[in-house]
Design an enzyme around this catalytic site. Structure first.
Site, mmCIF file in Angstrom:
data_model
loop_
_atom_site.group_PDB
_atom_site.id
_atom_site.type_symbol
_atom_site.label_atom_id
_atom_site.label_comp_id
_atom_site.label_asym_id
_atom_site.label_seq_id
_atom_site.Cartn_x
_atom_site.Cartn_y
_atom_site.Cartn_z
ATOM 1 N N SER A 13 43.556 50.128 32.625
ATOM 2 C CA SER A 13 44.897 50.361 33.004
ATOM 3 C C SER A 13 45.301 48.719 33.393
ATOM 4 O O SER A 13 46.319 48.499 33.322
ATOM 5 C CB SER A 13 44.952 51.149 34.364
ATOM 6 O OG SER A 13 44.355 50.923 35.290
ATOM 7 N N LYS A 65 20.521 38.606 29.196
ATOM 8 C CA LYS A 65 21.947 38.230 29.406
ATOM 9 C C LYS A 65 22.288 37.090 28.797
ATOM 10 O O LYS A 65 23.637 36.714 28.419
ATOM 11 C CB LYS A 65 21.963 38.178 31.054
ATOM 12 C CG LYS A 65 23.218 37.827 31.690
ATOM 13 C CD LYS A 65 24.280 38.817 31.536
ATOM 14 C CE LYS A 65 24.470 39.829 32.500
ATOM 15 N NZ LYS A 65 24.583 39.559 33.926
ATOM 16 N N MET A 90 32.154 45.682 34.148
ATOM 17 C CA MET A 90 31.147 46.139 35.177
ATOM 18 C C MET A 90 29.617 45.414 34.847
ATOM 19 O O MET A 90 28.555 45.872 35.578
ATOM 20 C CB MET A 90 30.978 47.645 34.934
ATOM 21 C CG MET A 90 32.132 48.367 34.974
ATOM 22 S SD MET A 90 32.886 48.149 36.957
ATOM 23 C CE MET A 90 31.485 48.890 38.066
ATOM 24 N N ASN A 107 38.767 37.508 38.666
ATOM 25 C CA ASN A 107 38.757 39.085 38.830
ATOM 26 C C ASN A 107 39.426 39.840 39.706
ATOM 27 O O ASN A 107 39.943 39.289 40.796
ATOM 28 C CB ASN A 107 37.236 39.064 39.172
ATOM 29 C CG ASN A 107 36.761 40.747 39.467
ATOM 30 O OD1 ASN A 107 36.971 41.423 38.524
ATOM 31 N ND2 ASN A 107 36.049 40.999 40.697
ATOM 32 N N HIS A 109 39.657 42.872 42.465
ATOM 33 C CA HIS A 109 38.905 43.851 43.243
ATOM 34 C C HIS A 109 39.801 44.573 44.246
ATOM 35 O O HIS A 109 40.651 44.373 44.783
ATOM 36 C CB HIS A 109 37.877 42.834 44.226
ATOM 37 C CG HIS A 109 36.955 43.760 45.036
ATOM 38 N ND1 HIS A 109 35.818 44.292 44.294
ATOM 39 C CD2 HIS A 109 36.900 43.970 46.372
ATOM 40 C CE1 HIS A 109 35.334 45.074 45.297
ATOM 41 N NE2 HIS A 109 35.930 44.802 46.619
#
Ligand code: GRF
Length: 190
Positions: A13, A65, A90, A107, A109
């Site tokens: 969203s 990673k 995530m 980011n 939060h």
């Protein structure tokens, strides 16, 4: 114009709020790519709607990673990405990504950092019984949810609001704050 990459893993969203603002020219930038780590994530459907290039990377396929992020960075460099916006991504950003995009990764939060870090911030705040809820946008560094704060906003909380009502208000605020914050960074020269 600034080139954005958006990283997301799920619903998307926030991705859509940014895509919509770019389409409306409320944000004067290009979304060069959606980077997604989950092939079935709903955010991929949203990207199709806005004709945004999507690249799905599976950590498993790359084995580490570092290799996974090297492949992502290669795409980002090819597309001349200036700013990375994490929107429900995530995974923890590793050194490869952080070193290549120092102070260029932000980011969102769903809590007022430094309170309620981690993946369950809204329910954690609710269970704690806080009376002020909000959203934080911050730079990403090696410390999870610990980078420098860029912007914060609070919701209009009423005593007795249910968890669902709080979540709805938080997400609504996120969408507004993310657009405003990207614009602020563009204005300040990122
Ligand atoms: C948002 O609450 C954001 O703050 C958090 O993950 C959620 C993503 O939601 N980092 P969506 O996928 O953008 O709908």
């Amino acid at each position: 114009m600034i080139n954005l990459a958006i990283f997301a893993s799920g619903n998307g969203s926030n991705f859509e709020a940014i895509a919509k603002a770019v389409a409306n020219e409320e944000i004067k930038a290009n979304i060069k790519v959606l980077i997604c780590d989950k092939p079935k994530a709903y955010v991929i459907e949203r990207a199709k709607k806005y004709n945004i290039l999507t690249c799905v990377f599976s950590l498993k396929k790359y084995g580490s990673k570092e290799k996974y992020e090297e492949a992502i960075v290669k795409v980002l460099k090819e597309l001349n990405v200036d700013l990375i916006c994490l929107a429900g991504y995530m995974k923890i950003c590793g050194e490869t990504l952080l070193n290549n995009y120092k102070n260029k990764i932000i980011n969102i939060h769903p809590a007022l950092l430094p309170a309620f870090k981690g993946a369950h911030a809204i329910i954690d705040a609710y269970n704690y019984g806080v009376k002020v809820y909000g959203v934080t946008i911050h730079y990403v560094n090696q410390e999870i949810d610990g980078g420098k704060i860029i912007s914060q906003g609070v919701i209009d909380y009423n005593e007795g609001d249910t968890l669902e009502q709080i979540e709805e208000k938080i997400h609504k605020l996120e969408h507004k704050l993310y657009v405003q914050t990207i614009n602020k960074l563009i204005k300040e020269g990122i």
